[in-house]
Design a protein around this motif. Structure first.
Motif, PDB file in Angstrom:
ATOM      1  N   GLY A  23       7.603  17.414  62.178  1.00  0.00           N
ATOM      2  CA  GLY A  23       8.038  16.214  63.111  1.00  0.00           C
ATOM      3  C   GLY A  23       7.139  15.448  64.681  1.00  0.00           C
ATOM      4  N   LYS A  24       5.462  16.227  63.914  1.00  0.00           N
ATOM      5  CA  LYS A  24       4.617  14.776  64.654  1.00  0.00           C
ATOM      6  C   LYS A  24       4.666  13.778  64.212  1.00  0.00           C
ATOM      7  N   PRO A  25       4.695  13.281  65.207  1.00  0.00           N
ATOM      8  CA  PRO A  25       4.600  11.018  65.065  1.00  0.00           C
ATOM      9  C   PRO A  25       3.576  10.882  64.830  1.00  0.00           C
ATOM     10  N   PHE A  26       3.488   9.100  63.743  1.00  0.00           N
ATOM     11  CA  PHE A  26       2.436   8.804  62.868  1.00  0.00           C
ATOM     12  C   PHE A  26       1.252   8.130  64.162  1.00  0.00           C
ATOM     13  N   ARG A  27       0.486   8.375  63.759  1.00  0.00           N
ATOM     14  CA  ARG A  27      -0.334   6.962  65.163  1.00  0.00           C
ATOM     15  C   ARG A  27      -0.694   5.904  64.159  1.00  0.00           C
ATOM     16  N   LEU A  28      -0.840   4.664  64.472  1.00  0.00           N
ATOM     17  CA  LEU A  28      -1.577   3.421  63.611  1.00  0.00           C
ATOM     18  C   LEU A  28      -2.384   2.693  64.001  1.00  0.00           C
ATOM     19  N   LEU A  29      -3.238   2.465  63.485  1.00  0.00           N
ATOM     20  CA  LEU A  29      -4.561   2.322  63.980  1.00  0.00           C
ATOM     21  C   LEU A  29      -4.614   0.577  62.955  1.00  0.00           C
ATOM     22  N   LEU A  30      -4.222  -0.619  63.714  1.00  0.00           N
ATOM     23  CA  LEU A  30      -3.633  -2.625  63.367  1.00  0.00           C
ATOM     24  C   LEU A  30      -4.859  -2.701  63.164  1.00  0.00           C
ATOM     25  N   ARG A  31      -5.332  -4.472  62.929  1.00  0.00           N
ATOM     26  CA  ARG A  31      -5.938  -5.613  62.537  1.00  0.00           C
ATOM     27  C   ARG A  31      -5.004  -6.690  62.878  1.00  0.00           C
ATOM     28  N   ASP A  32      -5.538  -7.335  64.129  1.00  0.00           N
ATOM     29  CA  ASP A  32      -4.645  -8.450  64.160  1.00  0.00           C
ATOM     30  C   ASP A  32      -5.422 -10.128  62.844  1.00  0.00           C
ATOM     31  N   ALA A  33      -4.812 -10.705  62.914  1.00  0.00           N
ATOM     32  CA  ALA A  33      -6.216 -12.126  61.849  1.00  0.00           C
ATOM     33  C   ALA A  33      -7.221 -11.791  62.781  1.00  0.00           C
ATOM     34  N   SER A  34      -7.072 -11.947  64.054  1.00  0.00           N
ATOM     35  CA  SER A  34      -8.447 -12.580  64.778  1.00  0.00           C
ATOM     36  C   SER A  34      -9.268 -11.492  64.780  1.00  0.00           C
ATOM     37  N   GLY A  35      -8.631 -10.320  64.280  1.00  0.00           N
ATOM     38  CA  GLY A  35     -10.534  -8.916  63.679  1.00  0.00           C
ATOM     39  C   GLY A  35      -9.655  -8.239  65.232  1.00  0.00           C
ATOM     40  N   LYS A  36      -8.738  -8.252  65.902  1.00  0.00           N
ATOM     41  CA  LYS A  36      -8.725  -7.631  67.304  1.00  0.00           C
ATOM     42  C   LYS A  36      -8.298  -6.179  66.587  1.00  0.00           C
ATOM     43  N   GLU A  37      -8.325  -5.134  66.936  1.00  0.00           N
ATOM     44  CA  GLU A  37      -8.082  -4.011  65.880  1.00  0.00           C
ATOM     45  C   GLU A  37      -7.155  -3.105  67.480  1.00  0.00           C
ATOM     46  N   SER A  38      -6.229  -2.585  67.233  1.00  0.00           N
ATOM     47  CA  SER A  38      -5.392  -2.030  68.168  1.00  0.00           C
ATOM     48  C   SER A  38      -4.857  -0.863  67.736  1.00  0.00           C
ATOM     49  N   PHE A  39      -4.113  -0.156  68.651  1.00  0.00           N
ATOM     50  CA  PHE A  39      -3.221   1.243  67.784  1.00  0.00           C
ATOM     51  C   PHE A  39      -1.764   1.243  68.855  1.00  0.00           C
ATOM     52  N   TYR A  40      -0.516   1.832  67.666  1.00  0.00           N
ATOM     53  CA  TYR A  40       0.308   1.641  67.752  1.00  0.00           C
ATOM     54  C   TYR A  40       0.401   3.098  67.732  1.00  0.00           C
ATOM     55  N   PRO A  41       1.085   3.184  69.312  1.00  0.00           N
ATOM     56  CA  PRO A  41       1.071   5.072  69.402  1.00  0.00           C
ATOM     57  C   PRO A  41       2.114   6.248  68.617  1.00  0.00           C
ATOM     58  N   SER A  42       2.771   5.801  67.876  1.00  0.00           N
ATOM     59  CA  SER A  42       4.265   6.474  67.663  1.00  0.00           C
ATOM     60  C   SER A  42       5.175   6.202  67.065  1.00  0.00           C
ATOM     61  N   VAL A  43       5.087   6.410  65.163  1.00  0.00           N
ATOM     62  CA  VAL A  43       6.754   6.362  64.518  1.00  0.00           C
ATOM     63  C   VAL A  43       6.827   7.243  63.814  1.00  0.00           C
ATOM     64  N   ALA A  44       8.058   7.273  63.994  1.00  0.00           N
ATOM     65  CA  ALA A  44       8.583   8.857  62.778  1.00  0.00           C
ATOM     66  C   ALA A  44       9.730   8.560  62.470  1.00  0.00           C
ATOM     67  N   PRO A  45       9.846   8.566  61.139  1.00  0.00           N
ATOM     68  CA  PRO A  45       8.698   8.745  60.150  1.00  0.00           C
ATOM     69  C   PRO A  45       7.810   7.300  59.471  1.00  0.00           C
ATOM     70  N   LEU A  46       7.049   6.994  58.754  1.00  0.00           N
ATOM     71  CA  LEU A  46       6.202   6.406  58.677  1.00  0.00           C
ATOM     72  C   LEU A  46       6.699   5.526  56.243  1.00  0.00           C
ATOM     73  N   ILE A  47       7.518   5.417  56.221  1.00  0.00           N
ATOM     74  CA  ILE A  47       7.579   5.087  55.099  1.00  0.00           C
ATOM     75  C   ILE A  47       5.706   3.284  54.646  1.00  0.00           C
ATOM     76  N   ASP A  48       5.421   3.857  53.667  1.00  0.00           N
ATOM     77  CA  ASP A  48       4.902   3.166  53.077  1.00  0.00           C
ATOM     78  C   ASP A  48       5.363   2.223  51.994  1.00  0.00           C
ATOM     79  N   ALA A  49       5.150   0.928  52.604  1.00  0.00           N
ATOM     80  CA  ALA A  49       5.862   0.016  51.185  1.00  0.00           C
ATOM     81  C   ALA A  49       5.079  -1.200  51.583  1.00  0.00           C
ATOM     82  N   SER A  50       3.600  -0.899  50.973  1.00  0.00           N
ATOM     83  CA  SER A  50       2.541  -1.991  51.152  1.00  0.00           C
ATOM     84  C   SER A  50       2.103  -2.081  50.170  1.00  0.00           C
TER      85      SER A  50
END
Length: 186
Positions: A132-159
């Motif tokens: 039941g704990k949320p997921f935290r994601l580390l993201l990178r945009d096209a310019s290379g800047k990194e940021s966090f998306y604080p919480s999603v639950a659940p998380l599906i990897d369809a990459s």
């Protein structure tokens, strides 16, 4: 809290479709600036199966209700035809519901769970610390800047891909701290 989906290809879009139909709010993270970026790179290739095997009946019904003209279900579409006639209308439908947010140009670099390190509350039999704990994601945009998306639950990897480092990083939840990847590369 929103359900997170990594990848805006056919699997990610259909997962979002089913979740939205069930009343859930969804956020889709796509590293390309458009849906189905990978399929677009091989758009000239014909799919190996007929459309009826690539488009579930409930999605057909909703697309027809939206007034979309669909190809023959027995047809073998090219990747480009599949994107144009099926996936783009599906994404339009999802946006129109107000329950699906697209985050384009956002590559998911790493995923952590709450404030756990990767080895915490995972090995012991019967340990439900992560449940039941949320997921935290580390993201990178096209310019290379990194940021966090604080919480999603659940998380599906369809990459459709897996190539991420699996060890713990220094940051919260076992994710890399800001600048950690650059320091590691130098």
């Amino acid at each position: 809290m929103k359900v997170g989906i990594i990848g805006a290809g056919p699997i990610g879009l259909y997962a979002a479709f089913r979740l939205v139909k069930a009343g859930k709010d969804v956020v889709i993270f796509e590293k390309d600036n458009v849906i189905a970026g990978n399929i677009r790179s091989w758009g000239f290739v014909r799919l190996f199966s007929q459309l009826e095997l690539n488009l579930p009946p409930d999605a057909v019904e909703v697309l027809k209700q939206q007034g979309k003209s669909l190809p023959d279900m027995k047809e073998f579409l090219t990747g480009a035809q599949f994107v144009e006639s099926i996936l783009e209308p599906m994404a339009e439908y999802l946006k129109s519901t107000g329950k699906c947010e697209f985050m384009f140009g956002q590559e998911v670099l790493s995923v952590g769970r709450a404030r756990f390190l990767k080895t915490e509350a995972i090995a012991a039999a019967g340990d439900s610390g992560r449940v039941g704990k949320p997921f935290r994601l580390l993201l990178r945009d096209a310019s290379g800047k990194e940021s966090f998306y604080p919480s999603v639950a659940p998380l599906i990897d369809a990459s459709g891909s897996y190539s991420r480092k699996t060890g713990n990083f220094l940051g919260v939840a076992g994710l890399p701290a800001a600048g950690e990847r650059q320091a590691e590369a130098s």
